[in-house]
Design an enzyme around this catalytic site. Structure first.
Site, short mmCIF file in Angstrom:
data_model
loop_
_atom_site.label_atom_id
_atom_site.label_comp_id
_atom_site.label_asym_id
_atom_site.label_seq_id
_atom_site.Cartn_x
_atom_site.Cartn_y
_atom_site.Cartn_z
N ARG A 1 -2.47 35.32 -4.47
CA ARG A 1 -2.83 34.13 -3.31
C ARG A 1 -2.15 33.12 -4.03
O ARG A 1 -2.28 32.48 -5.04
CB ARG A 1 -4.04 34.33 -2.95
CG ARG A 1 -5.43 33.89 -4.05
CD ARG A 1 -6.66 33.72 -3.50
NE ARG A 1 -7.53 33.40 -4.30
CZ ARG A 1 -9.00 33.23 -4.27
NH1 ARG A 1 -9.32 32.99 -2.92
NH2 ARG A 1 -9.63 32.86 -5.09
N GLN B 1 -13.15 35.59 -14.69
CA GLN B 1 -12.31 34.66 -13.57
C GLN B 1 -11.39 33.79 -14.47
O GLN B 1 -12.07 33.15 -15.53
CB GLN B 1 -13.19 34.03 -12.97
CG GLN B 1 -12.46 33.16 -11.85
CD GLN B 1 -13.63 32.57 -10.99
OE1 GLN B 1 -14.90 32.93 -11.00
NE2 GLN B 1 -13.10 31.67 -9.88
N ASP B 2 -10.06 33.63 -14.19
CA ASP B 2 -9.31 32.49 -14.70
C ASP B 2 -9.07 32.67 -16.31
O ASP B 2 -9.15 31.93 -17.01
CB ASP B 2 -9.76 31.09 -14.52
CG ASP B 2 -9.90 30.52 -12.96
OD1 ASP B 2 -9.45 31.14 -12.27
OD2 ASP B 2 -10.38 29.56 -12.98
N GLN C 1 -15.38 30.17 -13.56
CA GLN C 1 -13.90 29.99 -14.41
C GLN C 1 -14.56 30.09 -15.75
O GLN C 1 -15.21 28.99 -16.22
CB GLN C 1 -13.74 28.73 -13.78
CG GLN C 1 -13.03 28.89 -12.21
CD GLN C 1 -14.01 28.43 -11.35
OE1 GLN C 1 -15.41 28.37 -11.68
NE2 GLN C 1 -13.77 27.68 -10.27
N TRP D 1 -2.42 29.30 -4.87
CA TRP D 1 -3.11 28.20 -5.19
C TRP D 1 -2.84 26.88 -4.53
O TRP D 1 -3.33 25.90 -4.24
CB TRP D 1 -3.51 28.09 -6.77
CG TRP D 1 -4.48 27.04 -6.97
CD1 TRP D 1 -5.38 26.43 -6.43
CD2 TRP D 1 -4.48 26.57 -8.33
NE1 TRP D 1 -5.95 25.29 -7.20
CE2 TRP D 1 -5.50 25.80 -8.42
CE3 TRP D 1 -3.92 26.80 -9.77
CZ2 TRP D 1 -5.85 24.78 -9.57
CZ3 TRP D 1 -3.96 26.29 -10.86
CH2 TRP D 1 -5.25 25.31 -10.87
N THR E 1 -12.90 23.75 -15.49
CA THR E 1 -11.81 24.95 -15.78
C THR E 1 -10.68 24.64 -16.60
O THR E 1 -10.68 25.45 -17.74
CB THR E 1 -11.19 25.34 -14.21
OG1 THR E 1 -12.04 25.52 -13.31
CG2 THR E 1 -10.22 26.33 -14.61
N ASP F 1 -8.12 35.59 -9.78
CA ASP F 1 -7.00 34.55 -10.19
C ASP F 1 -7.08 34.46 -11.74
O ASP F 1 -6.89 33.60 -12.17
CB ASP F 1 -7.50 33.46 -9.83
CG ASP F 1 -7.91 33.07 -8.21
OD1 ASP F 1 -7.22 34.20 -7.33
OD2 ASP F 1 -8.72 32.25 -7.63
#
Length: 315
Positions: free
Chosen positions: A231, A151-152, A129, A233, A100, A175
């Site tokens: 949410r 994602q990410d 990611q 992390w 990531t 996220d």
């Protein structure tokens, strides 16, 4: 006398050398600028510059894994048009040892970085990611840009970093705005491409602020109607939405736990003045908060970006 003459010689030499650094650069894929790649232009900027150095980027698709190293401070990337000035790459976590943290298309480590009228894209697709823009630097301003991925997508990572995003479009799936930095998003359009989570802050306990959204708009593709605001992390995650328009894709409870652990017990998740079909006040989780008029007054650029040394972003 000899010492004085030596010092004078050194001063004159340094002054002469300083004058050899251009005040700006132009990048164009067709060869009409100073460089054909953005990385070449970044590398040509004087290390630890004391003045802001603009790099003007003409329209084009620049497939580069671009790094702004820590010694390249005070760089401004200015695109010709955000729809047509595109920096893109396709790395993702799990590909050839990439994770990531290294999946970025653009990594910013040099302080006082600015970007305007540019699209930052990770084109890997929905493969896990895959970061488009990873920012570790302090005092960063991103204006009128598009940040695209899945994602990410956007990783404001360092807890010592302060970042300001204004009039930007940011999209992703899971996220897709995540990290530990102190960040203000003002008048940004945040678009979800999956039933999932918008934010995943990892704010530290020492930070008074994490992610702050001011006068933003949250939308989603019509097929997706089950999206959470965020949410945690990490245990002390902080995310606040102020005067945000929320589409019907935002779930009534608003927020969710992280993998069924207890991170949410020490988070600060709050809203003020939310509106639209995605705001159902009485259904929000009981560990989130609705700010009062008095509390919301502290959410100013000067207060949020106070840090160890005051900083007010300039356009």
């Amino acid at each position: 006398m000899k010492t004085i003459l030596t010092c004078l010689f050194i001063f004159i030499t340094l002054s002469a050398n300083a004058q050899t650094y251009p005040k700006s650069f132009t990048v164009a894929k067709d060869g009409s600028g100073d460089f054909k790649t953005i990385q070449e232009a970044v590398n040509a900027v004087r290390d630890l510059s004391e003045v802001q150095v603009p790099i003007y980027i003409k329209n084009g698709i620049y497939k580069e894994k671009l790094i702004i190293p820590s010694q390249k401070s005070k760089i401004s990337l200015i695109g010709e048009n955000k729809e047509q000035t595109i920096i893109t790459f396709d790395d993702y976590s799990g590909r050839n040892g990439i994770n990531t943290y290294t999946s970025h298309t653009v990594l910013v480590q040099g302080n006082d970085f600015k970007a305007e009228n540019i699209t930052f894209e990770n084109s890997a697709g929905p493969v896990g990611q895959a970061v488009a823009l990873h920012v570790e630097a302090d005092r960063v301003v991103i204006k009128n840009c598009k940040i695209l991925g899945n994602q990410d997508t956007l990783f404001p990572s360092a807890d010592t970093s302060r970042q300001y995003y204004m009039d930007c479009y940011i999209e992703g799936t899971t996220d897709f705005i995540f990290g530990a930095a102190t960040v203000i998003f003002e008048r940004c359009h945040i678009h979800s491409k999956k039933n999932s989570y918008i934010t995943a802050a990892s704010t530290t306990q020492a930070q008074p602020f994490g992610f702050v959204f001011l006068d933003c708009k949250l939308t989603a593709d019509p097929a997706f109607q089950k999206v959470y605001l965020g949410r945690p992390w990490r245990p002390y995650a902080k995310t606040v939405f102020i005067r945000t328009e929320m589409g019907g894709h935002i779930l009534p409870e608003g927020w969710h736990v992280w993998n069924e652990n207890k991170n949410h017990e020490t988070t600060f998740y709050a809203e003020y003045g939310s509106f639209g079909p995605g705001f159902v006040k009485d259904s929000r989780v009981n560990w989130s908060k609705q700010l009062t008029k008095k509390e919301v007054k502290q959410y100013t650029l000067a207060t949020i970006f106070k840090g160890n040394a005051a900083w007010i972003p300039s356009n």
